[in-house]
Scaffold this active site. Structure first.
Site, PDB file in Angstrom:
ATOM      1  N   ASP A   1       0.862  -1.194   0.000  1.00  0.00           N
ATOM      2  CA  ASP A   1       0.000   0.000   0.000  1.00  0.00           C
ATOM      3  C   ASP A   1       0.893   1.237   0.000  1.00  0.00           C
TER       4      ASP A   1
ATOM      5  N   ILE B   1       1.828   1.226  -6.839  1.00  0.00           N
ATOM      6  CA  ILE B   1       1.560   0.308  -7.962  1.00  0.00           C
ATOM      7  C   ILE B   1       1.859   0.944  -9.315  1.00  0.00           C
TER       8      ILE B   1
ATOM      9  N   LEU C   1      -6.695  -4.573  -4.815  1.00  0.00           N
ATOM     10  CA  LEU C   1      -7.713  -3.612  -4.388  1.00  0.00           C
ATOM     11  C   LEU C   1      -7.245  -2.168  -4.493  1.00  0.00           C
TER      12      LEU C   1
ATOM     13  N   GLU D   1      -7.690   4.612  -6.449  1.00  0.00           N
ATOM     14  CA  GLU D   1      -8.376   5.822  -6.010  1.00  0.00           C
ATOM     15  C   GLU D   1      -9.852   5.447  -6.086  1.00  0.00           C
TER      16      GLU D   1
ATOM     17  N   THR E   1     -15.947  -2.854  -9.232  1.00  0.00           N
ATOM     18  CA  THR E   1     -17.154  -2.202  -8.724  1.00  0.00           C
ATOM     19  C   THR E   1     -18.349  -2.390  -9.659  1.00  0.00           C
ATOM     20  N   ASP E   2     -19.543  -2.284  -9.097  1.00  0.00           N
ATOM     21  CA  ASP E   2     -20.756  -2.343  -9.930  1.00  0.00           C
ATOM     22  C   ASP E   2     -20.909  -1.080 -10.788  1.00  0.00           C
ATOM     23  N   GLU E   3     -20.152  -0.019 -10.460  1.00  0.00           N
ATOM     24  CA  GLU E   3     -20.333   1.247 -11.196  1.00  0.00           C
ATOM     25  C   GLU E   3     -19.914   1.136 -12.656  1.00  0.00           C
TER      26      GLU E   3
ATOM     27  N   TYR F   1     -14.100   7.942 -12.214  1.00  0.00           N
ATOM     28  CA  TYR F   1     -13.776   6.776 -11.373  1.00  0.00           C
ATOM     29  C   TYR F   1     -14.235   5.485 -12.050  1.00  0.00           C
ATOM     30  N   SER F   2     -15.530   5.437 -12.430  1.00  0.00           N
ATOM     31  CA  SER F   2     -16.032   4.163 -12.963  1.00  0.00           C
ATOM     32  C   SER F   2     -15.407   3.853 -14.321  1.00  0.00           C
ATOM     33  N   ALA F   3     -15.081   4.900 -15.093  1.00  0.00           N
ATOM     34  CA  ALA F   3     -14.416   4.652 -16.378  1.00  0.00           C
ATOM     35  C   ALA F   3     -13.021   4.068 -16.150  1.00  0.00           C
TER      36      ALA F   3
ATOM     37  N   LYS G   1     -12.100   2.258 -13.544  1.00  0.00           N
ATOM     38  CA  LYS G   1     -12.246   0.873 -13.077  1.00  0.00           C
ATOM     39  C   LYS G   1     -12.655  -0.032 -14.249  1.00  0.00           C
TER      40      LYS G   1
ATOM     41  N   ASN H   1     -20.133  -0.795  -0.221  1.00  0.00           N
ATOM     42  CA  ASN H   1     -19.808  -1.418   1.068  1.00  0.00           C
ATOM     43  C   ASN H   1     -19.997  -0.434   2.206  1.00  0.00           C
TER      44      ASN H   1
ATOM     45  N   ARG I   1     -24.210  15.914  -7.316  1.00  0.00           N
ATOM     46  CA  ARG I   1     -22.939  15.455  -7.902  1.00  0.00           C
ATOM     47  C   ARG I   1     -23.078  15.516  -9.420  1.00  0.00           C
TER      48      ARG I   1
HETATM   49  P1  NAD Z   1      -9.933   2.932  -0.160  1.00  0.00           P
HETATM   50  O1  NAD Z   1      -9.829   4.229  -0.848  1.00  0.00           O
HETATM   51  O2  NAD Z   1     -10.421   2.880   1.254  1.00  0.00           O
HETATM   52  O3  NAD Z   1      -8.519   2.196  -0.185  1.00  0.00           O
HETATM   53  C1  NAD Z   1      -7.666   2.231  -1.301  1.00  0.00           C
HETATM   54  C2  NAD Z   1      -6.274   1.849  -0.835  1.00  0.00           C
HETATM   55  O4  NAD Z   1      -5.412   1.857  -1.984  1.00  0.00           O
HETATM   56  C3  NAD Z   1      -5.673   2.825   0.185  1.00  0.00           C
HETATM   57  O5  NAD Z   1      -5.123   2.106   1.269  1.00  0.00           O
HETATM   58  C4  NAD Z   1      -4.595   3.559  -0.601  1.00  0.00           C
HETATM   59  O6  NAD Z   1      -3.498   3.963   0.199  1.00  0.00           O
HETATM   60  C5  NAD Z   1      -4.182   2.493  -1.618  1.00  0.00           C
HETATM   61  N1  NAD Z   1      -3.576   3.076  -2.819  1.00  0.00           N
HETATM   62  C6  NAD Z   1      -4.058   4.107  -3.569  1.00  0.00           C
HETATM   63  N2  NAD Z   1      -3.202   4.396  -4.562  1.00  0.00           N
HETATM   64  C7  NAD Z   1      -2.173   3.501  -4.472  1.00  0.00           C
HETATM   65  C8  NAD Z   1      -0.992   3.273  -5.230  1.00  0.00           C
HETATM   66  N3  NAD Z   1      -0.682   4.042  -6.288  1.00  0.00           N
HETATM   67  N4  NAD Z   1      -0.170   2.269  -4.857  1.00  0.00           N
HETATM   68  C9  NAD Z   1      -0.467   1.481  -3.784  1.00  0.00           C
HETATM   69  N5  NAD Z   1      -1.558   1.671  -3.021  1.00  0.00           N
HETATM   70  C10 NAD Z   1      -2.403   2.673  -3.358  1.00  0.00           C
HETATM   71  O7  NAD Z   1     -10.834   2.011  -1.110  1.00  0.00           O
HETATM   72  P2  NAD Z   1     -11.880   0.875  -0.741  1.00  0.00           P
HETATM   73  O8  NAD Z   1     -13.205   1.479  -0.567  1.00  0.00           O
HETATM   74  O9  NAD Z   1     -11.307  -0.001   0.314  1.00  0.00           O
HETATM   75  O10 NAD Z   1     -11.901   0.081  -2.138  1.00  0.00           O
HETATM   76  C11 NAD Z   1     -10.936  -0.938  -2.410  1.00  0.00           C
HETATM   77  C12 NAD Z   1     -11.187  -1.500  -3.794  1.00  0.00           C
HETATM   78  O11 NAD Z   1     -12.504  -2.022  -3.867  1.00  0.00           O
HETATM   79  C13 NAD Z   1     -11.069  -0.461  -4.914  1.00  0.00           C
HETATM   80  O12 NAD Z   1     -10.450  -1.068  -6.005  1.00  0.00           O
HETATM   81  C14 NAD Z   1     -12.519  -0.107  -5.231  1.00  0.00           C
HETATM   82  O13 NAD Z   1     -12.649   0.276  -6.578  1.00  0.00           O
HETATM   83  C15 NAD Z   1     -13.204  -1.433  -4.953  1.00  0.00           C
HETATM   84  N6  NAD Z   1     -14.613  -1.331  -4.534  1.00  0.00           N
HETATM   85  C16 NAD Z   1     -14.984  -0.527  -3.492  1.00  0.00           C
HETATM   86  C17 NAD Z   1     -16.316  -0.500  -3.081  1.00  0.00           C
HETATM   87  C18 NAD Z   1     -16.768   0.357  -1.926  1.00  0.00           C
HETATM   88  O14 NAD Z   1     -17.976   0.449  -1.667  1.00  0.00           O
HETATM   89  N7  NAD Z   1     -15.892   0.979  -1.162  1.00  0.00           N
HETATM   90  C19 NAD Z   1     -17.258  -1.298  -3.740  1.00  0.00           C
HETATM   91  C20 NAD Z   1     -16.835  -2.083  -4.824  1.00  0.00           C
HETATM   92  C21 NAD Z   1     -15.508  -2.106  -5.193  1.00  0.00           C
HETATM   93  O1  DAU Z   2     -21.025   1.062  -5.973  1.00  0.00           O
HETATM   94  C1  DAU Z   2     -19.728   0.813  -5.498  1.00  0.00           C
HETATM   95  C2  DAU Z   2     -19.014   2.111  -5.267  1.00  0.00           C
HETATM   96  O2  DAU Z   2     -19.589   2.689  -4.091  1.00  0.00           O
HETATM   97  C3  DAU Z   2     -17.517   1.961  -5.116  1.00  0.00           C
HETATM   98  O3  DAU Z   2     -16.978   1.479  -6.311  1.00  0.00           O
HETATM   99  C4  DAU Z   2     -16.866   3.286  -4.750  1.00  0.00           C
HETATM  100  O4  DAU Z   2     -15.477   3.111  -4.512  1.00  0.00           O
HETATM  101  C5  DAU Z   2     -17.523   3.815  -3.484  1.00  0.00           C
HETATM  102  O5  DAU Z   2     -16.991   5.071  -3.137  1.00  0.00           O
HETATM  103  C6  DAU Z   2     -19.036   3.900  -3.666  1.00  0.00           C
HETATM  104  O6  DAU Z   2     -19.379   4.954  -4.609  1.00  0.00           O
HETATM  105  P1  DAU Z   2     -20.618   5.950  -4.357  1.00  0.00           P
HETATM  106  O7  DAU Z   2     -20.394   7.180  -5.128  1.00  0.00           O
HETATM  107  O8  DAU Z   2     -21.903   5.223  -4.540  1.00  0.00           O
HETATM  108  O9  DAU Z   2     -20.427   6.203  -2.768  1.00  0.00           O
HETATM  109  P2  DAU Z   2     -20.511   7.522  -1.877  1.00  0.00           P
HETATM  110  O10 DAU Z   2     -20.456   7.074  -0.451  1.00  0.00           O
HETATM  111  O11 DAU Z   2     -19.564   8.580  -2.316  1.00  0.00           O
HETATM  112  O12 DAU Z   2     -21.991   8.055  -2.185  1.00  0.00           O
HETATM  113  C7  DAU Z   2     -23.124   7.229  -1.943  1.00  0.00           C
HETATM  114  C8  DAU Z   2     -24.338   8.008  -2.422  1.00  0.00           C
HETATM  115  O13 DAU Z   2     -24.559   9.117  -1.541  1.00  0.00           O
HETATM  116  C9  DAU Z   2     -24.205   8.605  -3.803  1.00  0.00           C
HETATM  117  O14 DAU Z   2     -25.467   8.551  -4.454  1.00  0.00           O
HETATM  118  C10 DAU Z   2     -23.826  10.061  -3.558  1.00  0.00           C
HETATM  119  C11 DAU Z   2     -24.506  10.373  -2.238  1.00  0.00           C
HETATM  120  N1  DAU Z   2     -23.803  11.323  -1.349  1.00  0.00           N
HETATM  121  C12 DAU Z   2     -22.500  11.107  -1.084  1.00  0.00           C
HETATM  122  C13 DAU Z   2     -21.819  11.971  -0.246  1.00  0.00           C
HETATM  123  C14 DAU Z   2     -20.349  11.755   0.039  1.00  0.00           C
HETATM  124  C15 DAU Z   2     -24.522  12.375  -0.787  1.00  0.00           C
HETATM  125  O15 DAU Z   2     -25.733  12.557  -1.009  1.00  0.00           O
HETATM  126  N2  DAU Z   2     -23.831  13.217   0.053  1.00  0.00           N
HETATM  127  C16 DAU Z   2     -22.502  13.073   0.337  1.00  0.00           C
HETATM  128  O16 DAU Z   2     -21.939  13.899   1.087  1.00  0.00           O
END
Ligand code: NAD
Ligand code: DAU
Length: 356
Positions: A38, A65, A86, A89, A134-136, A159-161, A163, A189, A290
């Protein structure tokens, strides 16, 4: 001869989902060596891994990475035979502010891992590259329907593009070189250790500090929520039993409009903080939407359930309550991660929007 049966490189293991995954694997599989790579960006934090630092089957490596020399060295030094990728960004709002860092980390970073793995692995025997996505990537749904594994890709944010692009690269390495890969696409999550820029921990933190709760647009956008521990058991299942070259959707079939979720969080917080009913809801503020905000995500996880017998363990009511309890018991963690770099970024990006 190594005492370990596998040397697994987990990237992004200091982030939200990665830290849960690393902890789970280190405890469950003492015969696997877990190398947690990391960069420790604002989103990565070794505090998330407290308690396992000294485990004999665990090692942390700070690396980027996107640096091919560093990554090649790590494959060689640790004789990596499996990858669970994992590192990324991960925050959509940041990708709208600064797309380039998403393109570099999520696309180039994934390409570099694939290149280094291919160079090190040779014939691919007993190897696996697991890409966590991700599902996005599937885009945005109307009121009806679900995302399936064969739904066409239609990413709509930087972001989704990024991924989606990384998923295509992983599939290309499978198709072109025969690399054994597996991909999962998961819904939103929630749980402990999520950085408080994401909806749930942001709302909890703001309620604690009696700050406004910014709901984007009219709050009717729908997300499909999954307990982070259930994402981890799904990854475990797919890592061990998924078929090479396949994709598995992961989701909990728990759709909520953002406003419904925020109401649930407000009511739970009032109860836990023993404050009058409605106190937290009074903080809700509808703010500018957004850009390009996806309307609805909903995962169909039938393939994973039927073929690999995975089931989520808890429903959102119980999970949200557990999640809030964790943040209330860990306010020091919240303070630590919302200071410093994050604050600077936050002010630059959001100016006077009083969120944290
Ligand atoms: P997060 O932002 O909490 O963690 C990302 C980690 O990657 C961090 O620890 C960061 O330091 C590390 N990182 C970033 N750039 C790096 C680099 N250049 N080299 C090495 N490490 C680096 O993210 P998360 O929410 O834990 O998501 C993890 C993975 O799961 C991601 O690939 C995300 O797309 C995917 N994902 C997340 C969700 C969600 O709801 N959070 C859902 C589906 C998929
Ligand atoms: O679907 C999986 C994705 O879920 C992951 O791939 C991403 O890494 C993760 O960040 C998450 O993306 P979202 O954009 O769905 O999550 P976020 O928590 O940023 O926002 C959830 C919803 O809430 C979204 O519709 C935007 C809205 N939102 C978010 C924030 C931060 C608000 O209304 N207010 C806010 O302040």
């Amino acid at each position: 001869m190594s005492a370990f049966t596998k040397n697994i490189l987990v990237t992004g293991g200091a982030g939200f989902i990665g830290s849960h995954l690393v902890r789970y694997f280190v405890n469950k599989y003492p015969d696997y060596k877990i190398i947690n790579l990391d960069l420790l960006t604002y989103a990565g934090n070794l505090e998330n891994l407290k308690g396992i630092e000294d485990a004999p089957n665990y090692e942390f490596v700070k690396a980027d990475i996107t640096n091919i020399d560093e990554i090649r060295n790590i494959f060689t030094s640790y004789n990596i035979d499996h990858v669970i990728h994992l590192a990324a960004e991960s925050h959509v709002d940041r990708s709208i502010e600064n797309p380039l860092s998403f393109i570099t980390t999520n696309i180039t970073g994934t390409a570099i891992l694939l290149i280094a793995a291919r160079e090190h692995w040779g014939d691919f025997k007993d190897k696996r590259f697991y890409h966590v996505s991700t599902d996005e990537v599937y885009g945005s749904l109307g009121a009806e329907g679900f995302f399936y594994e064969d739904t066409s890709y239609d990413p709509r944010s930087p972001y989704s593009a990024s991924k989606a692009s990384s998923d295509h690269l992983v599939r290309a390495f499978n198709h072109t070189y025969g690399m054994p890969v597996v991909i999962s696409n998961c819904s939103n999550n929630y749980g402990p250790y999520q950085f408080p820029e994401k909806l749930i921990p942001l709302m909890v933190n703001n309620i604690l500090h009696k700050k406004n709760l910014p709901v984007y647009g009219d709050g009717t956008n729908v997300r499909d929520w999954l307990w982070v521990g259930d994402h981890v058991t799904a990854i475990d299942t797919i890592f061990h039993n998924g078929k090479d070259g396949e994709t598995y959707n992961i989701g909990g079939e728990n759709e909520l409009q953002n406003i419904e979720l925020v109401h649930m969080l407000c009511d739970l917080m009032d109860e836990k903080l023993e404050q009058p009913v409605g106190s937290s809801r009074n903080l809700i503020t509808f703010v500018t939407d957004r850009l390009g905000h996806d309307a609805r995500y909903a995962i169909d996880a039938t393939k994973l359930k039927k073929e690999l017998n995975w089931e989520p363990s808890i429903q959102p009511n119980e999970g949200m309550s557990k999640t809030i309890d964790w943040y209330l018991d860990n306010t020091e963690w919240l303070e630590n991660v919302t200071s410093g770099k994050y604050q600077e970024y936050y002010e630059a990006a959001y100016g006077n929007r009083d969120l944290v």
